[in-house]
Design an enzyme around this catalytic site. Structure first.
Site, PDB file in Angstrom:
ATOM      1  N   HIS A 172      -8.948  -3.967  -2.641  1.00 22.38           N
ATOM      2  CA  HIS A 172      -7.985  -3.239  -1.817  1.00 22.38           C
ATOM      3  C   HIS A 172      -8.354  -1.756  -1.745  1.00 22.38           C
ATOM      4  O   HIS A 172      -8.387  -1.157  -0.655  1.00 22.38           O
ATOM      5  CB  HIS A 172      -6.585  -3.411  -2.399  1.00 22.38           C
ATOM      6  N   GLU A 173      -8.656  -1.156  -2.900  1.00 23.19           N
ATOM      7  CA  GLU A 173      -9.004   0.269  -2.921  1.00 23.19           C
ATOM      8  C   GLU A 173     -10.379   0.509  -2.312  1.00 23.19           C
ATOM      9  O   GLU A 173     -10.606   1.519  -1.634  1.00 23.19           O
ATOM     10  CB  GLU A 173      -8.931   0.821  -4.348  1.00 23.19           C
TER      11      GLU A 173
ATOM     12  N   HIS B  66     -10.222   0.950   1.295  1.00 22.19           N
ATOM     13  CA  HIS B  66      -9.799   2.280   1.720  1.00 22.19           C
ATOM     14  C   HIS B  66     -11.000   3.204   1.944  1.00 22.19           C
ATOM     15  O   HIS B  66     -11.014   3.981   2.905  1.00 22.19           O
ATOM     16  CB  HIS B  66      -8.864   2.905   0.692  1.00 22.19           C
TER      17      HIS B  66
ATOM     18  N   CYS C 267       0.854  -1.188   0.000  1.00 12.97           N
ATOM     19  CA  CYS C 267       0.000   0.000   0.000  1.00 12.97           C
ATOM     20  C   CYS C 267       0.885   1.231   0.000  1.00 12.97           C
ATOM     21  O   CYS C 267       1.869   1.295   0.746  1.00 12.97           O
ATOM     22  CB  CYS C 267      -0.891  -0.023   1.243  1.00 12.97           C
TER      23      CYS C 267
END
Length: 201
Positions: free
Chosen positions: A154-155, A158, A112
């Protein structure tokens, strides 16, 4: 035409990385084009394949994914293993919602930009279906697989205030504690500008 600006990437320890981000009115959101343009510029300058708005200190539901570049760098055998018949994407995701996750899972290493010089093995679904507005503000509902789906997840995490670290077992998390504190304290170098939490607050 406005030139893109490199934005500092928020470092681990900054509270914005733990915020659940809000939807935007894409047609009325001020400076949306500039924000997205600057995010792409920032992501590529940092050598990333994805970037979410909270990573540039903007807590809204926007993120970018470029899995096409990774696809182009891989050998044919790796492409078959990591992609499911597609050639990757370069897309903007606005107000995204994952609406289905496949039962099959797989584990791969993730890093990251907000947590430089570290990586960990994360188990995720092989496929997802997601609804979102794309970079043209057109509504999309698409299913993605393999590495593209991993990058999206993954994003997406966030904008939900989740980091890949949260998927690591307690032993691994404990082993990384000192390194993570070094990142939060600005003692781990990155080749791109970073924004740290205000230690005086």
């Amino acid at each position: 035409m406005t030139e893109a600006t490199e934005l500092p990437i928020v470092a681990y320890g900054h509270p914005v990385l733990r915020q659940k981000c809000t939807d935007i009115d894409a047609l009325a959101y001020p400076g949306l084009y500039e924000l997205v343009m600057n995010m792409w510029y920032t992501m590529y300058n940092a050598g990333g394949c994805g970037l979410a708005a909270p990573q540039v200190n903007v807590p809204v539901r926007i993120f970018l994914v470029d899995s096409r570049h990774t696809f182009e760098l891989l050998e044919d055998g790796e492409r078959e293993d990591l992609f499911d018949g597609d050639e990757g994407i370069q897309d903007t995701f606005i107000n995204a919602r994952i609406i289905d996750r496949g039962a099959r899972t797989w584990t791969d290493e993730e890093g990251c930009l907000s947590i430089p010089n570290l990586a960990g093995e994360v188990e995720r679904p092989w496929s997802i279906t997601i609804s979102y507005l794309d970079g043209r503000l057109e509504e999309q509902v698409k299913t993605f697989h393999g590495l593209t789906a991993r990058m999206i997840q993954h994003e997406y995490d966030h904008i939900e205030g989740i980091l890949y670290l949260d998927y690591l077992n307690k032993r691994k998390q404990a082993a990384l504690k000192k390194r993570l504190q070094r990142i939060a304290d600005g003692k781990e170098s990155a080749r791109y500008p970073m924004l740290f939490a205000d230690k005086t607050s």
